[in-house]
Scaffold this motif. Sequence first.
Motif, PDB file in Angstrom:
ATOM      1  N   THR A  69       8.865   3.183   7.838  1.00  0.00           N
ATOM      2  CA  THR A  69      10.256   2.761   8.046  1.00  0.00           C
ATOM      3  C   THR A  69      10.376   1.654   9.088  1.00  0.00           C
ATOM      4  OG1 THR A  69      10.557   4.582   9.621  1.00  0.00           O
ATOM      5  CG2 THR A  69      11.251   4.973   7.348  1.00  0.00           C
ATOM      6  N   ASP A  70       9.259   1.316   9.740  1.00  0.00           N
ATOM      7  CA  ASP A  70       9.236   0.211  10.703  1.00  0.00           C
ATOM      8  C   ASP A  70       8.977  -1.079   9.927  1.00  0.00           C
ATOM      9  OD1 ASP A  70       8.582  -1.753  12.586  1.00  0.00           O
ATOM     10  OD2 ASP A  70       7.693  -0.303  13.960  1.00  0.00           O
ATOM     11  N   PRO A  71       9.912  -2.051   9.934  1.00  0.00           N
ATOM     12  CA  PRO A  71       9.718  -3.290   9.160  1.00  0.00           C
ATOM     13  C   PRO A  71       8.422  -4.016   9.506  1.00  0.00           C
ATOM     14  CG  PRO A  71      11.962  -3.147  10.004  1.00  0.00           C
ATOM     15  CD  PRO A  71      11.199  -2.038  10.644  1.00  0.00           C
ATOM     16  N   ASN A  72       7.965  -3.893  10.744  1.00  0.00           N
ATOM     17  CA  ASN A  72       6.741  -4.581  11.160  1.00  0.00           C
ATOM     18  C   ASN A  72       5.475  -3.886  10.686  1.00  0.00           C
ATOM     19  OD1 ASN A  72       8.114  -6.631  12.644  1.00  0.00           O
ATOM     20  ND2 ASN A  72       8.427  -5.172  14.306  1.00  0.00           N
ATOM     21  N   LEU A  73       5.610  -2.657  10.195  1.00  0.00           N
ATOM     22  CA  LEU A  73       4.441  -1.887   9.748  1.00  0.00           C
ATOM     23  C   LEU A  73       4.523  -1.486   8.286  1.00  0.00           C
ATOM     24  CD1 LEU A  73       4.133   0.514  12.845  1.00  0.00           C
ATOM     25  CD2 LEU A  73       2.756  -1.520  12.384  1.00  0.00           C
ATOM     26  N   SER A  74       5.584  -1.895   7.620  1.00  0.00           N
ATOM     27  CA  SER A  74       5.812  -1.405   6.255  1.00  0.00           C
ATOM     28  C   SER A  74       4.734  -1.839   5.266  1.00  0.00           C
ATOM     29  CB  SER A  74       7.184  -1.875   5.760  1.00  0.00           C
ATOM     30  OG  SER A  74       7.252  -3.291   5.759  1.00  0.00           O
ATOM     31  N   THR A  75       4.050  -2.966   5.534  1.00  0.00           N
ATOM     32  CA  THR A  75       3.001  -3.416   4.610  1.00  0.00           C
ATOM     33  C   THR A  75       1.617  -2.895   5.007  1.00  0.00           C
ATOM     34  OG1 THR A  75       2.653  -5.482   5.834  1.00  0.00           O
ATOM     35  CG2 THR A  75       4.275  -5.520   4.036  1.00  0.00           C
ATOM     36  N   THR A  76       1.529  -2.164   6.116  1.00  0.00           N
ATOM     37  CA  THR A  76       0.251  -1.569   6.520  1.00  0.00           C
ATOM     38  C   THR A  76      -0.176  -0.525   5.492  1.00  0.00           C
ATOM     39  OG1 THR A  76       0.689  -1.927   8.869  1.00  0.00           O
ATOM     40  CG2 THR A  76      -0.930  -0.234   8.301  1.00  0.00           C
ATOM     41  N   PHE A  77      -1.415  -0.606   5.040  1.00  0.00           N
ATOM     42  CA  PHE A  77      -1.926   0.344   4.039  1.00  0.00           C
ATOM     43  C   PHE A  77      -2.260   1.650   4.750  1.00  0.00           C
ATOM     44  CE2 PHE A  77      -4.739   2.109   0.816  1.00  0.00           C
ATOM     45  CZ  PHE A  77      -4.132   1.693  -0.358  1.00  0.00           C
TER      46      PHE A  77
END
Length: 378
Positions: A69-77
């Motif tokens: 839910t953190d926009p800065n971590l949303s693409t982290t696998f």
Amino acid sequence: MFQILVIDDDISIQTLLKRMLEKQGYRVVAASNGEEGIAQAIAYHPALVICDWIMPGLNGLEVCKRMKTDPNLSTTFFIFLTSLDSIADRVKGLDAGADDFISKPIEKNELKARVRAGLRLHQLSQDLHTQKLLLETELAEAAEYVRSLLPLPATEPFSINSRFIPSRQLGGDCFDYYWLDSDYLAIYLLDTAGHGLKAALPSISVLNLLRSRALKGLNYYQPSDVLKALNQTFQMNYQNDKYFTIWYGVYNRVNRELIYASAGHPPAILLSGTSSKKTEIQLLRTPGMPVGMFPESKYVDAYCNIDKSSSLYIFSDGAYEITKLDGTLWSLDAFIQILVSLQNTIDRQLDQVLNYLVALNSKEAFDDDLSILQINFD
């Protein structure tokens, strides 16, 4: 070099994973609990996270939910490390935002393969995100360009105001007003079918064509002739299914006469009178198919005199085809009544109209492009 975050309360598992991943050339940071793991993720923005499911305090599910839910971590696998192998548990993990699972005990080759696959997908997500930002920037620049083409408000010899709210960054509505000579004012508003860039391009083409008077031999004082010429110029074909509606008028300020024609467009509303109880309402519309539909479409002119204390409103159908909170569709008649009720307010009439429409709308953005022109003749 990709950075990987390992979150596990078992120091032996943490050490094993760190050693195996560093041998593959990855930078690895580690955390011993969920809270520390989230703090490390915020600090380092890892490309991939391997997180134990069952930990004291904040468990893996909560860690996953908070990261996704953190926009800065949303693409982290995000990979769950777990001995739980039931379908129900896997569903819980996927619902929390997990991208993959590695079962305990850890098999070296499986770990390497899943990490490689996860990093490929992370890179793809990053590339897509970059392209999305680039596209949004370019669309914002295009929208600013379109707005720069629209005419500024006028105060002399009478006031003309407008409002323009595309349903997306770019819209298919367009309007203009300019003096054909010192006594004759041309006014029009058009609405291209559809939304976005594909709808905006024909609108801008029409604006540039009419503003530059590029159609040679055309009588721009005769609205029906203008619509006929546009219909011949912008015919639909197999490559382009775009048509547009338009209302076009020419006002003679000396004898206060308005000549107009329309092509499938909502009627312009002429309001005359000194109070809402004594307001005369005229719907100004002529028969005619939208421009571009049929090559042989006919357009006709109509005339009306402009009394003192009159206002003319020209608008797209997005001004009244609005879905209300109860799911029903608003109407043109209701929109006209709003215009009548504000007819004799001192100023900011269009702002009041828009505030009402925004409050009426059931969604964050309007479904259709919305534009309004207001001419106060006295």
